[in-house]
Design a protein around this motif. Structure first.
Motif, PDB file in Angstrom:
ATOM      1  N   GLU A 187      25.119   5.354 -25.522  1.00  0.00           N
ATOM      2  CA  GLU A 187      24.812   4.432 -26.619  1.00  0.00           C
ATOM      3  C   GLU A 187      24.895   2.979 -26.132  1.00  0.00           C
ATOM      4  O   GLU A 187      25.578   2.661 -25.158  1.00  0.00           O
ATOM      5  N   ASP A 188      24.171   2.114 -26.857  1.00  0.00           N
ATOM      6  CA  ASP A 188      24.149   0.694 -26.476  1.00  0.00           C
ATOM      7  C   ASP A 188      25.470   0.008 -26.769  1.00  0.00           C
ATOM      8  O   ASP A 188      25.854  -0.950 -26.084  1.00  0.00           O
ATOM      9  N   TYR A 189      26.185   0.458 -27.802  1.00  0.00           N
ATOM     10  CA  TYR A 189      27.418  -0.213 -28.181  1.00  0.00           C
ATOM     11  C   TYR A 189      28.588   0.165 -27.277  1.00  0.00           C
ATOM     12  O   TYR A 189      29.674  -0.400 -27.410  1.00  0.00           O
ATOM     13  N   CYS A 190      28.415   1.123 -26.387  1.00  0.00           N
ATOM     14  CA  CYS A 190      29.468   1.479 -25.436  1.00  0.00           C
ATOM     15  C   CYS A 190      29.366   0.519 -24.245  1.00  0.00           C
ATOM     16  O   CYS A 190      28.631   0.744 -23.282  1.00  0.00           O
ATOM     17  N   ARG A 191      30.086  -0.568 -24.295  1.00  0.00           N
ATOM     18  CA  ARG A 191      30.044  -1.621 -23.284  1.00  0.00           C
ATOM     19  C   ARG A 191      31.463  -2.086 -22.989  1.00  0.00           C
ATOM     20  O   ARG A 191      32.409  -1.727 -23.689  1.00  0.00           O
ATOM     21  N   GLU A 192      31.565  -2.886 -21.936  1.00  0.00           N
ATOM     22  CA  GLU A 192      32.875  -3.354 -21.510  1.00  0.00           C
ATOM     23  C   GLU A 192      33.503  -4.247 -22.577  1.00  0.00           C
ATOM     24  O   GLU A 192      32.828  -5.046 -23.226  1.00  0.00           O
ATOM     25  N   THR A 212      37.099   1.567 -24.838  1.00  0.00           N
ATOM     26  CA  THR A 212      38.431   1.852 -25.389  1.00  0.00           C
ATOM     27  C   THR A 212      38.376   2.461 -26.782  1.00  0.00           C
ATOM     28  O   THR A 212      39.392   2.464 -27.484  1.00  0.00           O
ATOM     29  N   GLU A 213      37.259   3.005 -27.241  1.00  0.00           N
ATOM     30  CA  GLU A 213      37.209   3.682 -28.529  1.00  0.00           C
ATOM     31  C   GLU A 213      37.632   5.134 -28.372  1.00  0.00           C
ATOM     32  O   GLU A 213      37.552   5.718 -27.297  1.00  0.00           O
ATOM     33  N   LEU A 230      34.467   0.967 -36.804  1.00  0.00           N
ATOM     34  CA  LEU A 230      33.462   1.190 -37.852  1.00  0.00           C
ATOM     35  C   LEU A 230      32.096   0.671 -37.431  1.00  0.00           C
ATOM     36  O   LEU A 230      31.087   1.368 -37.593  1.00  0.00           O
ATOM     37  N   CYS A 231      32.033  -0.560 -36.907  1.00  0.00           N
ATOM     38  CA  CYS A 231      30.745  -1.152 -36.536  1.00  0.00           C
ATOM     39  C   CYS A 231      30.584  -1.312 -35.029  1.00  0.00           C
ATOM     40  O   CYS A 231      29.532  -1.771 -34.589  1.00  0.00           O
ATOM     41  N   HIS A 232      31.613  -0.983 -34.244  1.00  0.00           N
ATOM     42  CA  HIS A 232      31.591  -1.040 -32.775  1.00  0.00           C
ATOM     43  C   HIS A 232      31.358  -2.447 -32.245  1.00  0.00           C
ATOM     44  O   HIS A 232      30.843  -2.625 -31.140  1.00  0.00           O
ATOM     45  N   ASP A 233      31.735  -3.488 -32.991  1.00  0.00           N
ATOM     46  CA  ASP A 233      31.642  -4.865 -32.517  1.00  0.00           C
ATOM     47  C   ASP A 233      33.002  -5.318 -32.007  1.00  0.00           C
ATOM     48  O   ASP A 233      34.051  -4.741 -32.342  1.00  0.00           O
ATOM     49  N   ASP A 234      32.987  -6.398 -31.202  1.00  0.00           N
ATOM     50  CA  ASP A 234      34.227  -6.950 -30.683  1.00  0.00           C
ATOM     51  C   ASP A 234      34.878  -7.834 -31.734  1.00  0.00           C
ATOM     52  O   ASP A 234      34.214  -8.650 -32.392  1.00  0.00           O
TER      53      ASP A 234
END
Length: 944
Positions: free
Chosen positions: A893-898, A879-880, A908-912
């Motif tokens: 990328e690794d940070y592209c996850r459900e 959803t980014e 900014l940091c792609h964390d939940d």
């Protein structure tokens, strides 16, 4: 492709006189099969089959008896060219393997075992079956064994190949793979009729038609006549069903011949011919065979094959056959021919009158004159049958019950005197239950008895049932009502089909023109009485027919004919039973019940009176079964989508009724039920948020600790945010339209706008210090100012009365950031603007348009508000907001996850960010171990 290899039995070590080995040469429903001698001393039994011509063998099929079962069967193959003489003594057989048979005890010795053995392709001319041992059971005390059928599948050998007997040819054949079907991976057959499972249970004449239709289908596919090929495929499927029924009839005819009941055998023969002719006529077999050349009508769609599998005509009973033959004998042509014969030969007429007594024992009540006029010799029967143009049973079964002239056959049979010999000989006696007879024969005997005597097939209505069904008997006739009360499910299905056809074909008749016709209200009430019994049936096929009839009643018959009070009475009778069926654990049952209830609700007369929704919108208790509660809520949700939320308090679809039902559903222990209840509450919340909030606990931190309420309130917040955004956009459009043309941006406002986008931050307060700053700034600056005002008001509202009293007592002015609680002494507003522009960790700058906005709103801004929004898309996974040119790299990328449920994604940091509406963003951006991608936070640490 593999096909059936014809063979003849040339040797058998022993055989029963009544069950010779030659029975294995043919396949069909009436085949007895081979049996060994009773009490024989042989331990092994050999049977040698000779192929009519050399063949290449792929598969061997064996059909064993249900209780005369050998322990195993060995397979031996021999090949000898036609040029060499071959006798049983000079033959050398190669061992192929053996087949072990089960003892069949788990089926109580009622089913037959079919073994299909695929062998390595071998050429051969003789096949030897060696049956070893016997499995003793309670039905086989004499160690007798039997084999019902043998089938060999393969291909014929070429003349050159079969004449060459060297070993190279054998090795070449053994290395070849058998032809396989690409779809199933099984052995590819040239025709479905070659399979033993097909040829043993389908009548021989139907098998011939199916073979011809298969050849026509192959030609149709090659010439790309696909509609014609589809019709041929459906016709073959329906013919197989009819062929199995004809096979049972032929077994019943053979059994009647063995019992020397030739009257029943003759009726069976006529029954088979009538049913075969009716099937071929309804399926248009002669037209599909195109014996007269190509017909263009076969390439066009027709009503029979439009809806998938075509329906077969109902099979005539023995009573209808006898009645049809009697009516045919009474025709003028038959009577004239009979008078001529009686005048020329009086003794023949006397003999025929004397032989009619036997015909009267058939279970049909006809007038004595009709029977005395019936010729009984062979030519007379054939002549009377040829004079029947169509199946005479169809008018009696499909005629309107309102004008039925036959009445109940059982009541008419009651006056017929019972024949002491003929009638009792046809009854099933307990001594035959465990006799050494074919189980299939016993089953057919039961069917024959049920069709021969109506009292066995259909239950005779007792006084209580007759009182209950008084109105349906008056409207539809006793014959149709008795089918609904029958013990045989086929009769109940036929009754439902007749009722459905009656409702479809009934026309409104004025009372003046036909005073004896039943009114539509009486027809609807009578149909509801019969359907109330049918929808409770445990047989799925009967329930399926009943639901189809219910839909025909409410969607085709009721509109414009039946009064509202009668419609309400019909719904009150049928709806509780359908609701109970909707809670059935079986998926096909509750799905069909839901579809039927929604079809009833779609009826205009039912929708006007709101007869279905109140029953569905009742509160769901925690003890309600999961399937029943889920079905009710799913149907209620569908009604909300189709009919909408009503303001009528009696409709059952008001906001109050729906919210109460949804609130009771979210407390159900089953999660699927809670999910459907949440969706209903969200539908009501879009229209009346206050009513839904009133039914739920207060929205505070204690309530949100419950995961159920937390998820629900999160969805409510999303709807509120969407509603606020719509209001802001609407007010923005109204403000732009109301602004006069004279209020244009001045040079000072342009300068302030440029300074706002610069990095100096010295002139950030010019727009706010000027009196007309908001009117003279552009849309982005106006958005920032509105954001500051809203956040300032939010921060002030969060403070208590104590903080307000302290602020009033303190005379020193102080400026405080509503986002990060930064504060400074003084009253210069430029300091707060400078903080917003450079230092506040809660805000960030858009990388495209340099607008200052919250970090939480950056993803939404890039795709909907930014000047470069056309270049950004929303990632379906995380959803980014991602640039279109970098979308493929982003997904790797690794940070592209459900995204987790109830969480948000930091750009900014792609964390939940967990609990984003309950302080999650503040904890993520302002804590010591917060967002690692926030540059403003790092700069603040360096400055300190």
């Amino acid at each position: 492709m593999a096909k059936k290899i014809p063979f003849n039995v040339v040797f058998a070590s022993d055989e029963d006189v009544n069950f010779p080995a030659s029975e294995l040469n043919t396949h069909g429903p009436t085949v007895h099969g081979w049996r060994s001698t009773v009490g024989g001393s042989l331990a092994t039994h050999d049977i040698i089959l000779r192929f009519q011509q050399p063949a290449k063998i792929y598969r061997i099929q064996l059909l064993a008896h249900q209780y005369l079962i050998p322990e195993k069967v060995e397979l031996w193959l021999h090949y000898s060219p036609k040029s060499l003489p071959s006798t049983p003594s000079s033959q050398y057989f190669d061992f192929l393997g053996f087949v072990a048979l089960a003892d069949n005890a788990n089926t109580n010795y009622k089913s037959r075992e079919l073994q299909s053995v695929t062998v390595t392709p071998r050429r051969g001319t003789h096949l030897k079956l060696r049956l070893i041992g016997s499995q003793n059971n309670e039905y086989n005390r004499t160690s007798q064994i039997s084999l019902l059928a043998v089938n060999v599948l393969g291909e014929d050998l070429d003349v050159g190949t079969s004449s060459n007997g060297n070993g190279n040819v054998e090795e070449h054949i053994g290395s070849e793979a058998p032809p396989l079907d690409t779809a199933t991976g099984e052995l590819a057959l040239a025709s479905i009729c070659d399979d033993l499972l097909f040829s043993m249970y389908v009548e021989e004449s139907i098998v011939k038609y199916i073979r011809e239709l298969e050849q026509r289908k192959t030609l149709a596919v090659s010439s790309e006549r696909f509609e014609y090929a589809r019709k041929l495929k459906l016709c073959m499927t329906a013919l197989r069903t009819a062929g199995e029924r004809l096979g049972r009839y032929s077994l019943a005819k053979r059994q009647a011949v063995q019992q020397e009941d030739f009257t029943t055998a003759k009726l069976r023969k006529e029954q088979m011919e009538m049913y075969r002719a009716a099937v071929l006529r309804q399926l248009q077999v002669q037209q599909l065979l195109e014996t007269q050349g190509v017909q263009s009508s076969n390439d066009q769609s027709c009503e029979i094959y439009a809806g998938g599998k075509p329906s077969l005509p109902p099979a005539p009973s023995l009573q209808e056959v006898a009645h049809a033959l009697a009516e045919a004998a009474l025709s003028p042509k038959s009577i004239a021919s009979q008078d001529d014969k009686s005048s020329t030969d009086g003794s023949l007429g006397q003999a025929s009158n004397e032989s009619v007594v036997v015909v009267s024992a058939a279970p049909v009540a006809t007038a004595p004159a009709a029977l005395h006029a019936t010729p009984t010799h062979a030519t007379g029967w054939r002549k009377s049958h040829d004079e029947i143009p169509q199946s005479p049973r169809l008018p009696s079964r499909h005629s309107s019950p309102m004008c039925s002239r036959q009445g109940s056959l059982r009541r008419r049979n009651k006056s017929v005197p019972r024949n002491s010999y003929e009638d009792y000989e046809e009854r099933a006696i307990p001594a035959l239950r465990h006799s050494n007879t074919n189980e299939f024969l016993r089953e057919c005997q039961g069917n024959a008895l049920l069709e021969a005597d109506p009292n066995r097939g259909r239950s005779r209505l007792n006084d209580r049932e007759r009182r209950q069904a008084a109105l349906p008997i008056l409207v539809f006739g006793s014959e149709l009502v008795e089918q609904f009360y029958s013990r045989q499910f086929q009769d109940r299905e036929d009754g439902l089909m007749r009722l459905r056809n009656f409702l479809k074909e009934l026309e409104v008749v004025e009372v003046a023109s036909n005073e004896h016709a039943a009114s539509p209200n009486k027809v609807a009430r009578s149909a509801a009485l019969l359907l109330h019994r049918a929808v409770r049936d445990a047989v799925y096929s009967v329930f399926s027919q009943a639901t189809e009839t219910v839909r025909v009643l409410f969607l085709e018959f009721v509109p414009g004919r039946v009064s509202p009070s009668e419609v309400a009475r019909c719904v009150d009778r049928l709806l509780p039973e359908l609701l109970a069926k909707s809670g059935d654990p079986s998926a096909r049952l509750h799905t069909l019940a839901q579809h039927t209830i929604l079809s009833i609700a779609a009826c205009p007369e039912v929708a006007e009176q709101s007869l279905v929704a109140p029953a569905l919108s009742r509160s769901v208790g925690s003890g309600t079964h999961q399937r029943l509660a889920m079905s009710r809520l799913q149907m209620l949700e569908q009604l909300v989508h189709t009919q909408g939320i009503s303001t009528d308090k009696h409709s059952g679809l008001t906001c109050r009724a729906l919210s109460e039902c949804g609130c009771s559903g979210i407390h159900h222990p089953a999660e699927p039920v809670r999910k459907v209840a949440e969706r209903i509450l969200l539908l009501v919340y879009k229209l009346n948020p206050r009513m839904v909030r009133k039914q739920l606990p207060p929205d505070d931190d204690i309530t949100r600790r419950n995961l159920l309420y937390r998820q629900l309130f999160t969805e409510f917040d999303k709807l509120d945010l969407e509603r606020k955004q719509e209001l802001l956009e609407g007010s923005k459009y109204v403000g732009d339209a109301a602004t006069p043309p004279a209020d244009k941006p001045t040079t000072s406002s342009d300068a302030s706008q440029r300074l706002l986008k610069s990095k100096s931050g010295q002139a950030l307060g010019l727009a706010s210090s000027s009196s007309n700053g908001y009117a003279s700034c552009n849309g982005k600056q106006q958005y920032n100012e509105q954001l500051k005002r809203s956040m300032l008001s939010a921060s002030n509202s969060r403070k208590g009365s104590a903080s307000n009293s302290e602020s009033t007592e303190d005379n020193t002015p102080k400026i405080r950031c509503p986002f990060c609680d930064w504060s400074c002494a003084g009253s210069d507003a430029t300091q707060l603007d400078r903080h917003y522009w450079k230092a506040c960790p809660f805000l960030t700058k858009c990388p495209q348009c340099s607008q200052v906005l919250e970090v939480a709103a950056l993803n939404y801004h890039l795709t909907t508000e930014c000047d470069a929004k056309e270049s950004y898309v929303v990632c379906a996974r995380c959803t980014e907001s991602v640039h279109k040119q970098l979308y493929e790299l982003h997904q790797m990328e690794d940070y592209c996850r459900e995204l987790k449920t109830g969480a948000a994604r930091c750009p900014l940091c792609h964390d939940d960010v967990h609990l984003p509406l309950d302080g999650g963003w503040k904890l993520h951006l302002l804590s010591a171990a917060g967002c690692p991608g926030n540059i403003r936070k790092k700069n603040a640490k360096k400055s300190n």
